[in-house]
Design a protein around this motif. Structure first.
Motif, PDB file in Angstrom:
ATOM      1  N   ILE A 293     -39.002  16.127 -32.808  1.00  0.00           N
ATOM      2  CA  ILE A 293     -40.094  15.165 -32.981  1.00  0.00           C
ATOM      3  C   ILE A 293     -39.607  13.740 -32.766  1.00  0.00           C
ATOM      4  O   ILE A 293     -40.235  12.945 -32.056  1.00  0.00           O
ATOM      5  CB  ILE A 293     -40.718  15.319 -34.383  1.00  0.00           C
ATOM      6  CG1 ILE A 293     -41.312  16.715 -34.554  1.00  0.00           C
ATOM      7  CG2 ILE A 293     -41.804  14.269 -34.607  1.00  0.00           C
ATOM      8  CD1 ILE A 293     -41.845  16.988 -35.944  1.00  0.00           C
ATOM      9  N   GLY A 294     -38.485  13.401 -33.392  1.00  0.00           N
ATOM     10  CA  GLY A 294     -37.970  12.036 -33.275  1.00  0.00           C
ATOM     11  C   GLY A 294     -37.580  11.668 -31.859  1.00  0.00           C
ATOM     12  O   GLY A 294     -37.824  10.534 -31.409  1.00  0.00           O
TER      13      GLY A 294
ATOM     14  N   GLY B 268     -38.076  18.299 -42.129  1.00  0.00           N
ATOM     15  CA  GLY B 268     -38.025  17.914 -40.721  1.00  0.00           C
ATOM     16  C   GLY B 268     -39.135  16.978 -40.311  1.00  0.00           C
ATOM     17  O   GLY B 268     -38.903  15.985 -39.610  1.00  0.00           O
TER      18      GLY B 268
ATOM     19  N   GLY C  19     -35.929   8.808 -34.614  1.00  0.00           N
ATOM     20  CA  GLY C  19     -36.865   8.195 -33.680  1.00  0.00           C
ATOM     21  C   GLY C  19     -36.540   6.736 -33.413  1.00  0.00           C
ATOM     22  O   GLY C  19     -36.651   6.257 -32.268  1.00  0.00           O
TER      23      GLY C  19
ATOM     24  N   CYS D  73     -36.651  17.812 -36.852  1.00  0.00           N
ATOM     25  CA  CYS D  73     -36.549  16.353 -36.913  1.00  0.00           C
ATOM     26  C   CYS D  73     -36.092  15.774 -35.584  1.00  0.00           C
ATOM     27  O   CYS D  73     -36.645  14.768 -35.100  1.00  0.00           O
ATOM     28  CB  CYS D  73     -35.598  15.955 -38.036  1.00  0.00           C
ATOM     29  SG  CYS D  73     -35.213  14.202 -38.122  1.00  0.00           S
TER      30      CYS D  73
ATOM     31  N   TRP E 226     -38.213  12.544 -39.243  1.00  0.00           N
ATOM     32  CA  TRP E 226     -38.043  12.226 -37.828  1.00  0.00           C
ATOM     33  C   TRP E 226     -37.952  10.725 -37.537  1.00  0.00           C
ATOM     34  O   TRP E 226     -37.329  10.348 -36.529  1.00  0.00           O
ATOM     35  CB  TRP E 226     -39.163  12.852 -36.995  1.00  0.00           C
ATOM     36  CG  TRP E 226     -40.530  12.268 -37.244  1.00  0.00           C
ATOM     37  CD1 TRP E 226     -41.476  12.747 -38.085  1.00  0.00           C
ATOM     38  CD2 TRP E 226     -41.093  11.111 -36.612  1.00  0.00           C
ATOM     39  NE1 TRP E 226     -42.592  11.964 -38.041  1.00  0.00           N
ATOM     40  CE2 TRP E 226     -42.392  10.946 -37.139  1.00  0.00           C
ATOM     41  CE3 TRP E 226     -40.640  10.201 -35.667  1.00  0.00           C
ATOM     42  CZ2 TRP E 226     -43.237   9.905 -36.757  1.00  0.00           C
ATOM     43  CZ3 TRP E 226     -41.469   9.155 -35.279  1.00  0.00           C
ATOM     44  CH2 TRP E 226     -42.752   9.020 -35.822  1.00  0.00           C
TER      45      TRP E 226
END
Length: 341
Positions: free
Chosen positions: A146-147, A210, A218, A143, A214
């Protein structure tokens, strides 16, 4: 008559010097040093952090602990169980001794035994911590990665890139994650991607939690990046010809470590609860591998004859989540620039 006038004048000279000295001391310390000083003053957060560290050690050394203080997590002790009530006998040598209200807690079985099968609860709690922490840490890491990447790209580039990523965040936030997780986990094949059985189920749980969580981090990273991209150090790097990748990951990203660390610490207990909820619903890790949520699900049918079977895994989840939350709150206050030093 001159002495009273001299004292206030010396105080007036001393006060600016003390202020300047305090300012120099603050400026000489880095953000990490200031945060650590604040965190050391928070006894509650330190207690939560100490418990988290202890829990990680318990999960890592689970085989050693069960060899010292317990039994294998799937070893049956049905000779200690009353066949009529399925509860733990007070005296295994006397089948008429009745049900032990402590669930068989003793020096040999620290937390007692499960009803029906008589498996050691201490061993299963310790091994259950492995599953909960493994899923929570890996899903949080996915998470965060990516975020952070999408959030920093959206905040720095802006324009249509920001619009596309922001709308994707809105879609993921509106997604019924629990229902999707139940549906997907319920149709997992026995073998896929070179994995099988519980290894595959853990990988799927990590991906679900996950990948679909994100947007929370994010949004935080995007908001921080929007303010950082206008700062002088970014303008200086841009004027010196630095590329976009260098500015994103060498200039802006180091200034986002503190909020990312704080939010990740607060996200881990949420993921622990999510994994426990899926195991409770029967779509998590397959038995007989012990999980806290699975133990809670199994205990509901025997709470009248073995209340400890409900209390112990529930207490393990409660204390773990509480410790992570207290530690995360302490980190947030320590890294807050508006907090007093």
């Amino acid at each position: 008559m001159t002495a009273p006038l001299d004292a206030p004048e010396s105080a007036q000279h001393a006060e600016p010097e003390a202020i300047a000295r305090g300012r120099r001391d603050t400026e000489s310390r880095s953000l990490t040093q200031i945060a650590w000083r604040r965190l050391r003053q928070d006894r509650v957060a330190l207690g939560g952090g100490a418990f988290v560290a202890l829990l990680i050690l318990v999960a890592v050394f689970a085989p050693l602990l069960t060899a010292w203080f317990g039994h294998p997590p799937n070893q049956f002790h049905q000779d200690l169980i009353d066949p009529a009530t399925q509860g733990v006998l007070k005296d295994p040598d006397d089948p008429w001794s009745g049900i032990d209200p402590t669930g068989g807690m003793s020096a040999e079985h620290l937390l007692g035994l499960e009803p029906v099968n008589g498996r050691d609860l201490f061993s299963r709690i310790v091994y259950g911590a492995r599953i909960s922490l493994l899923v929570a840490f890996l899903s949080t890491l996915l998470c965060v990665v990516i975020g952070t990447v999408l959030g920093i790209v959206a905040g720095y580039l802006g324009g249509w890139v920001d619009t596309v990523i922001s709308r994707a965040m809105d879609i993921f936030l509106a997604f019924p994650l629990l229902l999707f997780a139940i549906a997907l986990a319920g149709v997992i094949p026995d073998d896929a991607f070179g994995l099988s059985d519980n290894a595959l189920r853990i990988a799927v749980l990590v991906f679900i939690i996950g990948f679909f969580s994100w947007p929370y981090i994010g949004r935080i990273v995007r908001g921080q990046t929007l303010s950082l991209r206008e700062r002088e150090f970014v303008e200086a790097a841009r004027s010196m010809g630095a590329g976009t990748g260098y500015i994103l990951f060498r200039e802006i990203l180091p200034n986002l470590v503190a909020p990312i660390l704080v939010y990740a610490t607060l996200l881990i207990p949420t993921n622990i609860l999510f994994e426990a909820a899926l195991s409770f619903l029967g779509v998590g890790v397959n038995p007989p591998t012990p999980t806290w949520g699975g133990m809670l699900s199994e205990s509901l049918a025997y709470y009248t004859v073995a209340p400890h079977f409900v209390i112990i895994p529930g207490l393990a989840i409660f204390v773990t989540v509480l410790a992570f939350n207290l530690f995360g709150d302490g980190l947030r206050d320590a890294f807050d620039p508006r907090s007093s030093d």
